[in-house]
Design an enzyme around this catalytic site. Structure first.
Site, PDB file in Angstrom:
ATOM      1  N   ARG A  88       0.825  -1.207   0.000  1.00  0.00           N
ATOM      2  CA  ARG A  88       0.000   0.000   0.000  1.00  0.00           C
ATOM      3  C   ARG A  88       0.857   1.254   0.000  1.00  0.00           C
ATOM      4  O   ARG A  88       0.316   2.354   0.015  1.00  0.00           O
ATOM      5  CB  ARG A  88      -0.860   0.013   1.260  1.00  0.00           C
ATOM      6  CG  ARG A  88      -2.329  -0.356   1.016  1.00  0.00           C
ATOM      7  CD  ARG A  88      -2.955  -0.408   2.395  1.00  0.00           C
ATOM      8  NE  ARG A  88      -4.361  -0.230   2.428  1.00  0.00           N
ATOM      9  CZ  ARG A  88      -5.247  -1.217   2.552  1.00  0.00           C
ATOM     10  NH1 ARG A  88      -4.848  -2.452   2.507  1.00  0.00           N
ATOM     11  NH2 ARG A  88      -6.513  -0.963   2.688  1.00  0.00           N
ATOM     12  N   ARG A 151     -17.971  -3.177   9.790  1.00  0.00           N
ATOM     13  CA  ARG A 151     -16.586  -2.946  10.201  1.00  0.00           C
ATOM     14  C   ARG A 151     -16.469  -1.611  10.937  1.00  0.00           C
ATOM     15  O   ARG A 151     -17.105  -0.634  10.534  1.00  0.00           O
ATOM     16  CB  ARG A 151     -15.675  -2.912   8.959  1.00  0.00           C
ATOM     17  CG  ARG A 151     -15.240  -4.270   8.504  1.00  0.00           C
ATOM     18  CD  ARG A 151     -14.529  -4.243   7.175  1.00  0.00           C
ATOM     19  NE  ARG A 151     -13.486  -3.223   7.037  1.00  0.00           N
ATOM     20  CZ  ARG A 151     -12.625  -3.187   6.023  1.00  0.00           C
ATOM     21  NH1 ARG A 151     -12.679  -4.111   5.070  1.00  0.00           N
ATOM     22  NH2 ARG A 151     -11.716  -2.238   5.938  1.00  0.00           N
ATOM     23  N   ARG A 162      -9.236   7.128   4.996  1.00  0.00           N
ATOM     24  CA  ARG A 162      -8.710   5.992   4.225  1.00  0.00           C
ATOM     25  C   ARG A 162      -8.510   6.380   2.761  1.00  0.00           C
ATOM     26  O   ARG A 162      -7.511   6.013   2.138  1.00  0.00           O
ATOM     27  CB  ARG A 162      -9.669   4.795   4.337  1.00  0.00           C
ATOM     28  CG  ARG A 162      -9.619   4.161   5.723  1.00  0.00           C
ATOM     29  CD  ARG A 162     -10.822   3.290   6.004  1.00  0.00           C
ATOM     30  NE  ARG A 162     -10.889   2.101   5.194  1.00  0.00           N
ATOM     31  CZ  ARG A 162     -12.015   1.404   4.989  1.00  0.00           C
ATOM     32  NH1 ARG A 162     -13.151   1.805   5.528  1.00  0.00           N
ATOM     33  NH2 ARG A 162     -11.992   0.320   4.265  1.00  0.00           N
TER      34      ARG A 162
END
Ligand code: AMP
Length: 205
Positions: A88, A151, A162
Site C-alpha cells: 500500500r 466494520r 482511508r
C-alpha cells in the site's frame, strides 16, 4: 503466480479476490483480514494494528511487511498467491521486490461517490468473511449461517481518512508498477460478474 490487487477502499477488492482465488486455485492473502483476525485474537500484531486501523491510518510498513513475508513463506503459497491490500506504499512495494516480486498488479478503479455508498452499506460475515451491500441482502445472516457485522472503520468519517491515505500513499504504486510493465487497470463499476469478466480479460491480455 503472484498477483497483487490494488484499489481504493470498498472498490470491491475483497469480493473479486474471493472469485479470483477460486478460479486460479491460489491462496487469498488479505492484509486487512490478517490484521482484523489478529485484533480478535489479541496477538502482538493485533495490538500494534489497533492503534491505526480504526482511525483509517496505515499500519507501519515494517510491521505489515513482516506479517506478509511470514505468510508468503508458508507451503500453500509455493505456487503463488493473491495479495489483497499489500503493498500500500512505495516502501512496501520495494520491500516486496526483495522477497517476492509480483507477476501482475491488478488495479480496480471506482469513483468516490460509489465508494462512499459501498462503504457505508457494507456488511461483512463474521464466519466466512464475505461482504455484501445492504441493498442486496436477502436475510439477516450470510448464506453460510454467519452473522453480518459493520466494520468499525466503515464510517463516512474514517472513509475520508482511508481515501486520503490511498490517494497520497497508494496511488503512486500505479506509476511504480506501470513503469515495470505489470499494471492492469479495470473498472470496478457494475455487477461483480461484470468486473470479474474484465479482470479475467486483463489477466489474459
Ligand atoms: P482493508 O481491509 O484492506 O481495507 O484494510 C483495513 C485496514 O488495515 C487499513 O485501513 C489499514 O489500517 C490496515 N492495513 C491493511 N493492509 C495494510 C497495509 N498493506 N499497510 C498498512 N496498513 C494496512
Amino acid at each position: 503466480m503472484l498477483i497483487i490487487l490494488v484499489g481504493p477502499p470498498a472498490a470491491g477488492k475483497g469480493t473479486q479476490a474471493g472469485k479470483l482465488v477460486e478460479y486460479l486455485n491460489i491462496p487469498h492473502i488479505s492484509t486487512g483480514d490478517i490484521l482484523r483476525q489478529s485484533i480478535k485474537d489479541k496477538t502482538s500484531l493485533g495490538e500494534a494494528a489497533l492503534l491505526y486501523i480504526n482511525k483509517g491510518e496505515l499500519v507501519p510498513d515494517e510491521v505489515i511487511t513482516a506479517a506478509v513475508k511470514e505468510r508468503l513463506s508458508q507451503r500453500d503459497c509455493k505456487n503463488g498467491a493473491l495479495l489483497d491490500g499489500y503493498p500500500r506504499t512505495i516502501r512496501q512495494a520495494e520491500a516486496l521486490e526483495e522477497f517476492a516480486p509480483p507477476d501482475v498488479v491488478l488495479d480496480i478503479d471506482a469513483d468516490r461517490e460509489n465508494l462512499l455508498k459501498r462503504v457505508t452499506g457494507r456488511r461483512v460475515c463474521d464466519k466466512c468473511g464475505l461482504s455484501f451491500h445492504i441493498d442486496n441482502l436477502k436475510g439477516q445472516n450470510c448464506r453460510c449461517g454467519g452473522n453480518l457485522y459493520i466494520r468499525d472503520d466503515d464510517t463516512a468519517e474514517v472513509f475520508e481518512t482511508r481515501l486520503d491515505n490511498y490517494q497520497r500513499l497508494t496511488l503512486p504504486l500505479k506509476q511504480y508498477y506501470l513503469k515495470r510493465g505489470k499494471l492492469r487497470t479495470v473498472s470496478g463499476e457494475g455487477t461483480r460478474d461484470e468486473v470479474f469478466e474484465r479482470i479475467i480479460k486483463a489477466l489474459k491480455d
